[in-house]
Design a protein around this motif. Structure first.
Motif, mmCIF file in Angstrom:
data_model
loop_
_atom_site.group_PDB
_atom_site.id
_atom_site.type_symbol
_atom_site.label_atom_id
_atom_site.label_comp_id
_atom_site.label_asym_id
_atom_site.label_seq_id
_atom_site.Cartn_x
_atom_site.Cartn_y
_atom_site.Cartn_z
ATOM 1 N N GLY A 129 -3.954 -2.971 -3.768
ATOM 2 C CA GLY A 129 -2.991 -3.754 -4.540
ATOM 3 C C GLY A 129 -3.612 -4.058 -5.898
ATOM 4 O O GLY A 129 -4.750 -3.684 -6.188
ATOM 5 N N ASN A 130 -2.855 -4.733 -6.733
ATOM 6 C CA ASN A 130 -3.295 -5.033 -8.087
ATOM 7 C C ASN A 130 -4.263 -6.225 -8.073
ATOM 8 O O ASN A 130 -3.860 -7.355 -7.809
ATOM 9 C CB ASN A 130 -2.067 -5.339 -8.948
ATOM 10 C CG ASN A 130 -2.421 -5.588 -10.387
ATOM 11 O OD1 ASN A 130 -3.340 -6.335 -10.695
ATOM 12 N ND2 ASN A 130 -1.682 -4.973 -11.279
ATOM 13 N N GLN A 158 -4.320 1.568 -3.231
ATOM 14 C CA GLN A 158 -3.092 1.590 -2.455
ATOM 15 C C GLN A 158 -2.099 2.597 -3.025
ATOM 16 O O GLN A 158 -1.413 3.296 -2.290
ATOM 17 C CB GLN A 158 -2.468 0.197 -2.405
ATOM 18 C CG GLN A 158 -1.257 0.101 -1.494
ATOM 19 C CD GLN A 158 -0.705 -1.302 -1.424
ATOM 20 O OE1 GLN A 158 -0.849 -2.089 -2.355
ATOM 21 N NE2 GLN A 158 -0.062 -1.631 -0.329
ATOM 22 N N THR A 159 -2.059 2.699 -4.341
ATOM 23 C CA THR A 159 -1.169 3.645 -5.006
ATOM 24 C C THR A 159 -1.491 5.072 -4.576
ATOM 25 O O THR A 159 -0.581 5.862 -4.294
ATOM 26 C CB THR A 159 -1.307 3.505 -6.543
ATOM 27 O OG1 THR A 159 -1.089 2.134 -6.877
ATOM 28 C CG2 THR A 159 -0.305 4.365 -7.265
ATOM 29 N N ALA A 160 -2.760 5.415 -4.500
ATOM 30 C CA ALA A 160 -3.157 6.759 -4.087
ATOM 31 C C ALA A 160 -2.734 7.051 -2.645
ATOM 32 O O ALA A 160 -2.339 8.177 -2.315
ATOM 33 C CB ALA A 160 -4.670 6.933 -4.236
ATOM 34 N N PHE A 161 -2.806 6.040 -1.789
ATOM 35 C CA PHE A 161 -2.446 6.231 -0.384
ATOM 36 C C PHE A 161 -0.940 6.373 -0.184
ATOM 37 O O PHE A 161 -0.510 6.976 0.784
ATOM 38 C CB PHE A 161 -2.992 5.087 0.471
ATOM 39 C CG PHE A 161 -4.421 5.260 0.847
ATOM 40 C CD1 PHE A 161 -4.790 5.926 2.003
ATOM 41 C CD2 PHE A 161 -5.433 4.773 0.022
ATOM 42 C CE1 PHE A 161 -6.120 6.099 2.331
ATOM 43 C CE2 PHE A 161 -6.765 4.932 0.338
ATOM 44 C CZ PHE A 161 -7.106 5.596 1.508
ATOM 45 N N LYS A 162 -0.143 5.819 -1.104
ATOM 46 C CA LYS A 162 1.313 5.921 -0.969
ATOM 47 C C LYS A 162 1.780 7.374 -1.052
ATOM 48 O O LYS A 162 2.733 7.743 -0.407
ATOM 49 C CB LYS A 162 2.006 5.082 -2.042
ATOM 50 C CG LYS A 162 1.983 3.609 -1.749
ATOM 51 C CD LYS A 162 2.734 2.827 -2.796
ATOM 52 C CE LYS A 162 2.729 1.356 -2.459
ATOM 53 N NZ LYS A 162 3.414 0.551 -3.466
ATOM 54 N N THR A 163 1.100 8.175 -1.873
ATOM 55 C CA THR A 163 1.506 9.585 -1.989
ATOM 56 C C THR A 163 1.040 10.364 -0.794
ATOM 57 O O THR A 163 1.579 11.362 -0.430
ATOM 58 C CB THR A 163 0.927 10.206 -3.278
ATOM 59 O OG1 THR A 163 -0.501 10.100 -3.255
ATOM 60 C CG2 THR A 163 1.487 9.529 -4.512
#
Length: 163
Positions: A129-130, A158-163
């Motif tokens: 998260g941020n 977390q952003t990398a894991f979303k993809t």
């Protein structure tokens, strides 16, 4: 009315059954073994200044950290900052913000100095998260300023894991 009570009971039973099934499934997994050695330090009003000097020195030699925060489950107020120094032997800090010494003490100043080094612009902060948003909820404790948070180099994994 009885229909709602029955529905709620069935829902509760279903939830409990799913939790039991999940617990049974998870209990068959092997125990977690960390890939490196680690040490945990609880940072609060009782923290020895010698330890804080040691951690400041270690922070000056460390360039990558993970950060996570927790809130009190009853009051929902910011309660804990968890920091990992990513090293061969990791160091984990549990900063109990509800149990900090008064701001006028040397111990508080050392904790604040430690966080200033960790959040410095030349370091990389990994977070789920941020981190700027999460840490902004701790501003009232006066451990760091908005300007320090704005200059921090955060990688939200977390952003990398979303993809």
């Amino acid at each position: 009315m009885d229909r709602n009570i029955t529905s709620y009971s069935n829902s509760t039973l279903s939830t409990n059954k799913r939790k039991r099934h999940s617990n049974v499934h998870l209990s068959t997994l092997p125990a977690f073994n960390p890939s490196n050695d680690w040490r945990v330090y609880c940072i609060s009003q009782r923290t020895n200044t010698s330890l804080l000097h040691y951690l400041i020195d270690l922070a000056r030699k460390t360039t990558e950290y993970t950060i996570d925060t927790e809130h009190d489950c009853v009051t929902h107020e910011a309660a804990l900052i968890q920091v990992e120094f990513i090293r061969r032997q990791s160091v984990v800090l549990l900063i109990e913000v509800c149990h900090l010494p008064p701001a006028s003490t040397v111990t508080f100043w050392l904790i604040k100095s430690l966080l200033k080094i960790i959040l410095g612009p030349s370091n990389i902060i990994y977070s789920w998260g941020n981190a700027e948003h999460e840490l902004s909820l701790f501003i009232d404790y006066e451990l760091f300023s908005w300007s320090i948070l704005c200059q921090m180099k955060n990688i939200d994994i977390q952003t990398a894991f979303k993809t």
